[in-house]
Design a protein around this motif. Structure first.
Motif, PDB file in Angstrom:
ATOM      1  N   ALA A  11      -6.761   9.151  29.833  1.00 58.38           N
ATOM      2  CA  ALA A  11      -6.388   7.866  30.417  1.00 58.38           C
ATOM      3  C   ALA A  11      -7.646   7.084  30.774  1.00 58.38           C
ATOM      4  CB  ALA A  11      -5.536   8.090  31.665  1.00 58.38           C
ATOM      5  N   ILE A  12      -7.539   5.772  30.769  1.00 63.82           N
ATOM      6  CA  ILE A  12      -8.666   4.929  31.164  1.00 63.82           C
ATOM      7  C   ILE A  12      -8.903   5.112  32.655  1.00 63.82           C
ATOM      8  CG2 ILE A  12      -9.472   2.539  31.383  1.00 63.82           C
ATOM      9  CD1 ILE A  12      -7.811   1.902  28.877  1.00 63.82           C
ATOM     10  N   ASP A  13     -10.142   5.453  32.988  1.00 65.08           N
ATOM     11  CA  ASP A  13     -10.500   5.702  34.383  1.00 65.08           C
ATOM     12  C   ASP A  13     -11.850   5.058  34.657  1.00 65.08           C
ATOM     13  OD1 ASP A  13     -10.646   6.657  36.965  1.00 65.08           O
ATOM     14  OD2 ASP A  13     -11.203   8.698  36.365  1.00 65.08           O
ATOM     15  N   ILE A  14     -11.842   3.713  34.799  1.00 63.30           N
ATOM     16  CA  ILE A  14     -13.094   2.968  34.993  1.00 63.30           C
ATOM     17  C   ILE A  14     -13.197   2.376  36.396  1.00 63.30           C
ATOM     18  CG2 ILE A  14     -13.425   2.454  32.548  1.00 63.30           C
ATOM     19  CD1 ILE A  14     -12.226  -0.346  33.059  1.00 63.30           C
ATOM     20  N   GLY A  15     -12.297   2.792  37.289  1.00 60.87           N
ATOM     21  CA  GLY A  15     -12.343   2.308  38.657  1.00 60.87           C
ATOM     22  C   GLY A  15     -11.538   1.037  38.887  1.00 60.87           C
ATOM     23  N   ILE A  16     -10.726   0.658  37.892  1.00 59.94           N
ATOM     24  CA  ILE A  16      -9.834  -0.500  38.015  1.00 59.94           C
ATOM     25  C   ILE A  16      -8.436   0.002  37.697  1.00 59.94           C
ATOM     26  CG2 ILE A  16      -9.294  -2.839  37.209  1.00 59.94           C
ATOM     27  CD1 ILE A  16     -12.196  -3.035  36.197  1.00 59.94           C
ATOM     28  N   SER A  17      -7.491  -0.248  38.585  1.00 56.86           N
ATOM     29  CA  SER A  17      -6.130   0.256  38.382  1.00 56.86           C
ATOM     30  C   SER A  17      -5.497  -0.357  37.134  1.00 56.86           C
ATOM     31  CB  SER A  17      -5.265  -0.077  39.604  1.00 56.86           C
ATOM     32  OG  SER A  17      -4.985  -1.472  39.648  1.00 56.86           O
ATOM     33  N   GLU A  18      -4.482   0.322  36.612  1.00 61.78           N
ATOM     34  CA  GLU A  18      -3.754  -0.188  35.439  1.00 61.78           C
ATOM     35  C   GLU A  18      -3.179  -1.569  35.741  1.00 61.78           C
ATOM     36  OE1 GLU A  18      -1.795  -1.409  32.216  1.00 61.78           O
ATOM     37  OE2 GLU A  18      -3.348   0.122  32.258  1.00 61.78           O
ATOM     38  N   LYS A  19      -2.625  -1.741  36.922  1.00 59.63           N
ATOM     39  CA  LYS A  19      -2.035  -3.032  37.306  1.00 59.63           C
ATOM     40  C   LYS A  19      -3.090  -4.140  37.271  1.00 59.63           C
ATOM     41  CE  LYS A  19       0.243  -5.298  41.187  1.00 59.63           C
ATOM     42  NZ  LYS A  19       0.593  -5.180  42.600  1.00 59.63           N
ATOM     43  N   ASP A  20      -4.260  -3.874  37.835  1.00 62.07           N
ATOM     44  CA  ASP A  20      -5.336  -4.873  37.838  1.00 62.07           C
ATOM     45  C   ASP A  20      -5.880  -5.104  36.428  1.00 62.07           C
ATOM     46  OD1 ASP A  20      -5.127  -5.394  40.532  1.00 62.07           O
ATOM     47  OD2 ASP A  20      -6.828  -4.121  41.106  1.00 62.07           O
ATOM     48  N   ARG A  21      -6.013  -4.041  35.634  1.00 62.96           N
ATOM     49  CA  ARG A  21      -6.478  -4.211  34.251  1.00 62.96           C
ATOM     50  C   ARG A  21      -5.508  -5.070  33.455  1.00 62.96           C
ATOM     51  NH1 ARG A  21      -6.391   0.187  31.446  1.00 62.96           N
ATOM     52  NH2 ARG A  21      -5.657   1.647  33.017  1.00 62.96           N
ATOM     53  N   ALA A  22      -4.212  -4.872  33.683  1.00 64.16           N
ATOM     54  CA  ALA A  22      -3.199  -5.679  32.992  1.00 64.16           C
ATOM     55  C   ALA A  22      -3.294  -7.150  33.403  1.00 64.16           C
ATOM     56  CB  ALA A  22      -1.796  -5.134  33.287  1.00 64.16           C
ATOM     57  N   LYS A  23      -3.501  -7.383  34.698  1.00 67.24           N
ATOM     58  CA  LYS A  23      -3.613  -8.753  35.204  1.00 67.24           C
ATOM     59  C   LYS A  23      -4.848  -9.450  34.621  1.00 67.24           C
ATOM     60  CE  LYS A  23      -3.679 -11.261  39.606  1.00 67.24           C
ATOM     61  NZ  LYS A  23      -3.686 -11.131  41.068  1.00 67.24           N
ATOM     62  N   VAL A  24      -5.970  -8.756  34.578  1.00 65.89           N
ATOM     63  CA  VAL A  24      -7.199  -9.325  34.027  1.00 65.89           C
ATOM     64  C   VAL A  24      -7.049  -9.552  32.518  1.00 65.89           C
ATOM     65  CG1 VAL A  24      -9.666  -8.915  33.616  1.00 65.89           C
ATOM     66  CG2 VAL A  24      -8.663  -8.373  35.846  1.00 65.89           C
ATOM     67  N   ALA A  25      -6.461  -8.592  31.811  1.00 70.59           N
ATOM     68  CA  ALA A  25      -6.265  -8.736  30.363  1.00 70.59           C
ATOM     69  C   ALA A  25      -5.352  -9.926  30.048  1.00 70.59           C
ATOM     70  CB  ALA A  25      -5.684  -7.455  29.770  1.00 70.59           C
ATOM     71  N   GLU A  26      -4.330 -10.125  30.866  1.00 68.39           N
ATOM     72  CA  GLU A  26      -3.435 -11.277  30.675  1.00 68.39           C
ATOM     73  C   GLU A  26      -4.197 -12.591  30.875  1.00 68.39           C
ATOM     74  OE1 GLU A  26       0.480 -13.243  32.831  1.00 68.39           O
ATOM     75  OE2 GLU A  26       0.125 -11.092  33.051  1.00 68.39           O
ATOM     76  N   ALA A  27      -5.020 -12.651  31.903  1.00 65.10           N
ATOM     77  CA  ALA A  27      -5.816 -13.854  32.158  1.00 65.10           C
ATOM     78  C   ALA A  27      -6.836 -14.078  31.037  1.00 65.10           C
ATOM     79  CB  ALA A  27      -6.515 -13.740  33.515  1.00 65.10           C
ATOM     80  N   LEU A  28      -7.473 -12.999  30.573  1.00 64.35           N
ATOM     81  CA  LEU A  28      -8.426 -13.116  29.469  1.00 64.35           C
ATOM     82  C   LEU A  28      -7.738 -13.541  28.174  1.00 64.35           C
ATOM     83  CD1 LEU A  28     -10.853 -10.073  29.865  1.00 64.35           C
ATOM     84  CD2 LEU A  28     -11.442 -12.510  29.970  1.00 64.35           C
ATOM     85  N   SER A  29      -6.488 -13.136  27.986  1.00 62.80           N
ATOM     86  CA  SER A  29      -5.741 -13.549  26.791  1.00 62.80           C
ATOM     87  C   SER A  29      -5.560 -15.063  26.762  1.00 62.80           C
ATOM     88  CB  SER A  29      -4.381 -12.846  26.748  1.00 62.80           C
ATOM     89  OG  SER A  29      -4.558 -11.458  26.536  1.00 62.80           O
ATOM     90  N   LYS A  30      -5.379 -15.667  27.928  1.00 57.00           N
ATOM     91  CA  LYS A  30      -5.280 -17.131  28.005  1.00 57.00           C
ATOM     92  C   LYS A  30      -6.625 -17.781  27.695  1.00 57.00           C
ATOM     93  CE  LYS A  30      -1.452 -16.976  31.261  1.00 57.00           C
ATOM     94  NZ  LYS A  30      -1.013 -17.200  32.643  1.00 57.00           N
ATOM     95  N   VAL A  31      -7.704 -17.170  28.165  1.00 58.92           N
ATOM     96  CA  VAL A  31      -9.037 -17.678  27.846  1.00 58.92           C
ATOM     97  C   VAL A  31      -9.274 -17.579  26.339  1.00 58.92           C
ATOM     98  CG1 VAL A  31     -11.530 -17.352  28.177  1.00 58.92           C
ATOM     99  CG2 VAL A  31      -9.975 -17.093  30.123  1.00 58.92           C
ATOM    100  N   LEU A  32      -8.880 -16.462  25.745  1.00 61.03           N
ATOM    101  CA  LEU A  32      -9.029 -16.269  24.303  1.00 61.03           C
ATOM    102  C   LEU A  32      -8.218 -17.321  23.536  1.00 61.03           C
ATOM    103  CD1 LEU A  32     -10.203 -14.535  21.986  1.00 61.03           C
ATOM    104  CD2 LEU A  32      -8.165 -13.075  22.194  1.00 61.03           C
TER     105      LEU A  32
END
Length: 164
Positions: A11-32
């Motif tokens: 599992a991804i274990d970089i110190g950012i929760s799955e919920k937060d990673r999903a939120k950031v990825a969603e925001a980055l998808s809009k930037v993309l």
């Protein structure tokens, strides 16, 4: 290993929760999506600009669309590093982007106005995404977004200067 056994993927274990990673990825998808839409508009205008400012705008637009093109991979790869798939279709970009494409080929100064607005739109989208990254303590994404803000705010300023 046996015939049908595969090594399990950790599992991804970089110190950012799955919920937060999903939120950031969603925001980055809009930037993309905004970045790709602005890239396409800028390249279109590079091909189709006419008038007395042709050479200046043709070259400026090429510089800008090249920078935008190169940034797409960086944004998409950050989404992947966060464990999510990057959007990559026109349908997804149309749904996610805050930028409206022109229906026709506008005259040169209208192209400049539209690209000014487009760069400001990407900056606003990146600024919103920065909040998500900062809230998740995601420094690599915050750094990427700071760089994108600098690029788009400078491009908007340079384009706006042509209209004065």
């Amino acid at each position: 290993m046996g015939n049908s056994q595969k090594a399990s993927v950790p599992a991804i274990d970089i110190g950012i929760s799955e919920k937060d990673r999903a939120k950031v990825a969603e925001a980055l998808s809009k930037v993309l999506a905004d970045t790709y839409t602005l890239y396409l508009m800028t390249h279109n205008f590079h091909w189709n600009v006419t008038g007395p400012m042709f050479n200046t705008l043709h070259n400026m637009f090429m510089e800008q669309y090249t920078e935008l093109w190169n940034s797409l991979d960086v944004i998409a790869e950050r989404i992947r590093a966060l464990g999510h798939f990057a959007p990559g279709t026109y349908r997804e970009y149309a749904k996610l982007s805050s930028i409206s494409e022109p229906k026709d080929v506008p005259e040169a100064l209208e192209m400049v106005r539209l690209l000014t607005k487009g760069n400001e739109s990407v900056a606003k989208t990146a600024r919103a995404a920065f909040g998500a990254a900062d809230g998740a303590n995601d420094q690599p994404t915050a750094d990427l977004l700071t760089q994108r803000l600098d690029v788009h705010e400078k491009a908007a300023w340079m384009l706006r200067s042509l209209l004065q």
